[in-house]
Scaffold this motif. Structure first.
Motif, mmCIF file in Angstrom:
data_model
loop_
_atom_site.group_PDB
_atom_site.id
_atom_site.type_symbol
_atom_site.label_atom_id
_atom_site.label_comp_id
_atom_site.label_asym_id
_atom_site.label_seq_id
_atom_site.Cartn_x
_atom_site.Cartn_y
_atom_site.Cartn_z
ATOM 1 N N ASN A 386 -2.242 11.165 -8.179
ATOM 2 C CA ASN A 386 -3.658 11.551 -7.353
ATOM 3 C C ASN A 386 -4.913 11.530 -7.319
ATOM 4 O O ASN A 386 -6.283 11.068 -6.631
ATOM 5 C CB ASN A 386 -3.041 13.369 -7.157
ATOM 6 N N LYS A 389 -4.938 7.770 -5.651
ATOM 7 C CA LYS A 389 -4.821 7.759 -4.268
ATOM 8 C C LYS A 389 -6.152 8.281 -3.651
ATOM 9 O O LYS A 389 -6.330 8.146 -2.520
ATOM 10 C CB LYS A 389 -3.510 9.613 -4.285
ATOM 11 N N GLU A 390 -6.938 9.603 -3.832
ATOM 12 C CA GLU A 390 -8.200 9.531 -3.288
ATOM 13 C C GLU A 390 -8.846 8.553 -3.312
ATOM 14 O O GLU A 390 -9.549 8.915 -2.425
ATOM 15 C CB GLU A 390 -8.649 10.979 -4.467
ATOM 16 N N CYS A 392 -8.066 5.461 -2.703
ATOM 17 C CA CYS A 392 -7.577 4.711 -2.240
ATOM 18 C C CYS A 392 -8.055 5.436 -1.012
ATOM 19 O O CYS A 392 -8.630 4.416 0.501
ATOM 20 C CB CYS A 392 -5.826 4.992 -1.795
ATOM 21 N N LYS A 393 -8.041 6.581 -0.538
ATOM 22 C CA LYS A 393 -8.500 6.896 1.058
ATOM 23 C C LYS A 393 -10.537 7.072 0.889
ATOM 24 O O LYS A 393 -10.036 6.334 2.010
ATOM 25 C CB LYS A 393 -8.447 8.319 0.666
ATOM 26 N N ARG A 396 -10.416 3.148 2.060
ATOM 27 C CA ARG A 396 -9.100 2.555 3.476
ATOM 28 C C ARG A 396 -10.765 3.413 4.451
ATOM 29 O O ARG A 396 -10.834 2.800 5.313
ATOM 30 C CB ARG A 396 -8.228 3.692 3.846
ATOM 31 N N THR A 397 -11.156 3.853 4.370
ATOM 32 C CA THR A 397 -12.137 4.903 5.133
ATOM 33 C C THR A 397 -12.963 4.353 5.459
ATOM 34 O O THR A 397 -13.175 4.192 6.361
ATOM 35 C CB THR A 397 -12.630 6.322 4.604
ATOM 36 N N THR A 400 -12.445 1.599 7.552
ATOM 37 C CA THR A 400 -12.055 1.444 8.659
ATOM 38 C C THR A 400 -13.392 1.445 9.116
ATOM 39 O O THR A 400 -13.175 1.402 10.666
ATOM 40 C CB THR A 400 -11.025 2.761 8.446
ATOM 41 N N GLY A 409 -2.722 2.053 1.424
ATOM 42 C CA GLY A 409 -3.662 3.292 1.408
ATOM 43 C C GLY A 409 -3.412 4.402 1.230
ATOM 44 O O GLY A 409 -3.925 5.347 1.738
ATOM 45 N N VAL A 410 -1.459 4.105 2.066
ATOM 46 C CA VAL A 410 -1.334 5.753 2.265
ATOM 47 C C VAL A 410 -0.206 6.654 1.202
ATOM 48 O O VAL A 410 -0.667 7.194 0.392
ATOM 49 C CB VAL A 410 -0.885 6.233 3.460
ATOM 50 N N VAL A 415 -4.907 -1.474 -0.048
ATOM 51 C CA VAL A 415 -5.784 -1.119 1.313
ATOM 52 C C VAL A 415 -5.615 -2.914 1.897
ATOM 53 O O VAL A 415 -5.941 -3.617 0.600
ATOM 54 C CB VAL A 415 -6.976 -0.873 0.841
#
Length: 480
Positions: A386, A389-390, A392-393, A396-397, A400, A409-410, A415
């Motif tokens: 996790n 994964k954070e 990754c978020k 990704r943000t 974007t 990235g989900v 990514v």
């Protein structure tokens, strides 16, 4: 007595002069083109000279200038000669070092190779330490273990990751990681085997196939090898291949969630893949190295698809689950129902491969693996997952918000960022030069990766945040 000594001294002096004269001749006539011939000549002259003096002179050979290195009579493996440029990740490392030498004060951040950075959970390292300390006791010592893995670990792997899927512990083989198993799988099937791979894909599938002799030569124009079926995974098809355009092959390498795109196949897509393999009599080599990152309910094992145990081998690893990239521990599932065309169980031959080519994973590391699949260890492992994964978020943000096309990235720790078709290595170099940030060029994963770079979530949070700051400071909302 004095007379005999004087005679011996005159004799030795005469021999020394003759030898010096011979050496002088050799040096004078030596040249780069004649080096070897002169060396051979000297080897013939000196023994004759020694023989003419009753054997009292020691053989001395002077190497002529320009002599070429010697070789054996063994031919190089022609399959290794087929390989194109160096393996992707060492090449990235080489370019990073060159950048560091050029910019010695730069603090380079790597979000490229996908190496884990965070400490292994204590419940797992305690098990590793206890196992190591136990080797110093009579009760705790163990030597060779079963090549297939400790029975207890095989049991726990089957129950933890394949519960309800009718996978028994005798079908689970513990190893030193999926990458090693991929090469052993190709050894299992031999060189007379046709291969299909996702494009883009983890480069070990293609390179190992080339080394095994299962491919033809590299086409420099397309960057593809002859006799490999490349399954294009593009944004236009949702990064899942159009199976109607794929020819029949013996093996299908399929990584899900995909490395590098981060795409995750749905149940229906995986069912179509299994149906396709069964129709063609193919075997899927399913790489589930990132399955633990799936969060949207998509299948985490290919064996969730009916009939997959008749056409699929699944390989997995603790590398990205527990931070075992350097510790090394993985497993491969070979179902008993999976058979060759002559009816021989693949499991039987895989067992022979493992017992012949592998002495089993380290007993210390397997103790750590047992801790990973315990309830406490699994929860700690998920906390680590996790964390990434954070990361990754956040990555990704970032892309974007800056207006890039972004995928993955989900359900995966990667990514996949598009750059309007620009050459991937050019983008890699630009990011490294302007941001002191290492990414991975998409074309390194295959021709279909051109125009993209992969950004890894495996990094310390402070480094990820600093990388994001650098990207925004340099580029803001403007594309590269």
């Amino acid at each position: 007595k004095n007379f005999r000594e004087r005679e011996r001294e005159r004799e030795r002096g005469s021999e020394g002069k003759e030898e010096a004269k011979e050496e002088s001749k050799m040096k004078a006539s030596a040249s780069p083109k004649r080096g070897i011939q002169q060396l051979r000549s000297s080897a013939n002259v000196m023994p004759a000279l020694r023989a003419s003096r009753g054997g009292r002179c020691a053989l001395r050979v002077t190497c002529a200038a320009g002599a070429v290195d010697s070789t054996t009579g063994v031919k190089r493996n022609p399959n290794l000669a087929k390989l194109g440029a160096g393996y992707l990740f060492p090449e990235i490392g080489r370019r990073r070092r060159a950048h560091q030498e050029k910019n010695p004060d730069a603090k380079i951040i790597s979000l490229g190779i996908g190496d884990t950075t965070e400490p292994i959970p204590k419940v797992i390292t305690d098990a590793l330490q206890n196992a190591a300390a136990g080797l110093n006791t009579v009760e705790g010592y163990s030597g060779y273990g079963a090549e297939q893995g400790m029975g207890g670990l095989r049991d726990k792997l089957a129950s933890r990751f394949y519960s309800g899927l009718d996978i028994g512990s005798d079908e689970v083989f513990v190893s030193d990681g999926s990458k090693c198993d991929i090469s052993r799988i190709l050894m299992l099937f031999g060189s007379d085997t046709s291969i299909a791979v996702q494009d883009p894909a983890y480069p070990a599938y293609v390179d190992s196939s080339v080394i095994m002799g299962a491919t033809g030569l590299l086409n420099e124009e397309t960057s593809q090898y002859k006799n490999i079926e490349y399954m294009n995974c593009l944004k236009e098809n949702g990064f899942f291949p159009d199976l109607s355009k794929i020819g029949k092959t013996d093996l299908i390498f399929f990584c899900n969630p995909n490395n590098p795109t981060g795409a995750c196949a749905s149940y229906d897509q995986l069912k179509s893949l299994v149906d396709f393999a069964k129709k063609n009599g193919s075997i899927i080599v399913y790489d589930a190295a990132y399955a633990i990152y799936i969060e949207d309910g998509s299948p985490k094992s290919i064996y969730e698809i009916p009939g997959a145990d008749e056409c699929c081998i699944e390989t997995c690893s603790f590398s990205k689950y527990a931070g075992f990239t350097g510790v090394r521990l993985g497993w491969t599932v070979v179902p008993n129902k999976l058979k060759f065309s002559d009816g021989t169980p693949v499991n039987k031959d895989w067992n022979r491969i493992m017992t012949t080519c592998f002495n089993g994973a380290s007993n210390i590391v397997q103790a750590g693996g047992l801790a990973c699949v315990s309830d406490e260890g699994f929860n700690a492992m998920m906390d680590l997952v996790n964390y990434y994964k954070e990361n990754c978020k956040l990555i990704r943000t970032c892309f974007t918000d800056m207006g890039f096309e972004v995928y993955g990235g989900v359900n995966a720790p990667y990514v996949w960022v598009g750059f309007d078709g620009r050459p991937s290595w050019d983008v890699f170099a630009e990011i490294l030069d302007k941001c002191n940030l290492v990414t991975t060029p998409g074309s390194g994963f295959g021709p279909s990766g051109e125009g993209f770079v992969r950004v890894s979530a495996f990094g310390n949070r402070s480094d990820v945040e600093e990388a994001i700051k650098r990207l925004k400071d340099v580029y803001g909302t403007k594309k590269f």
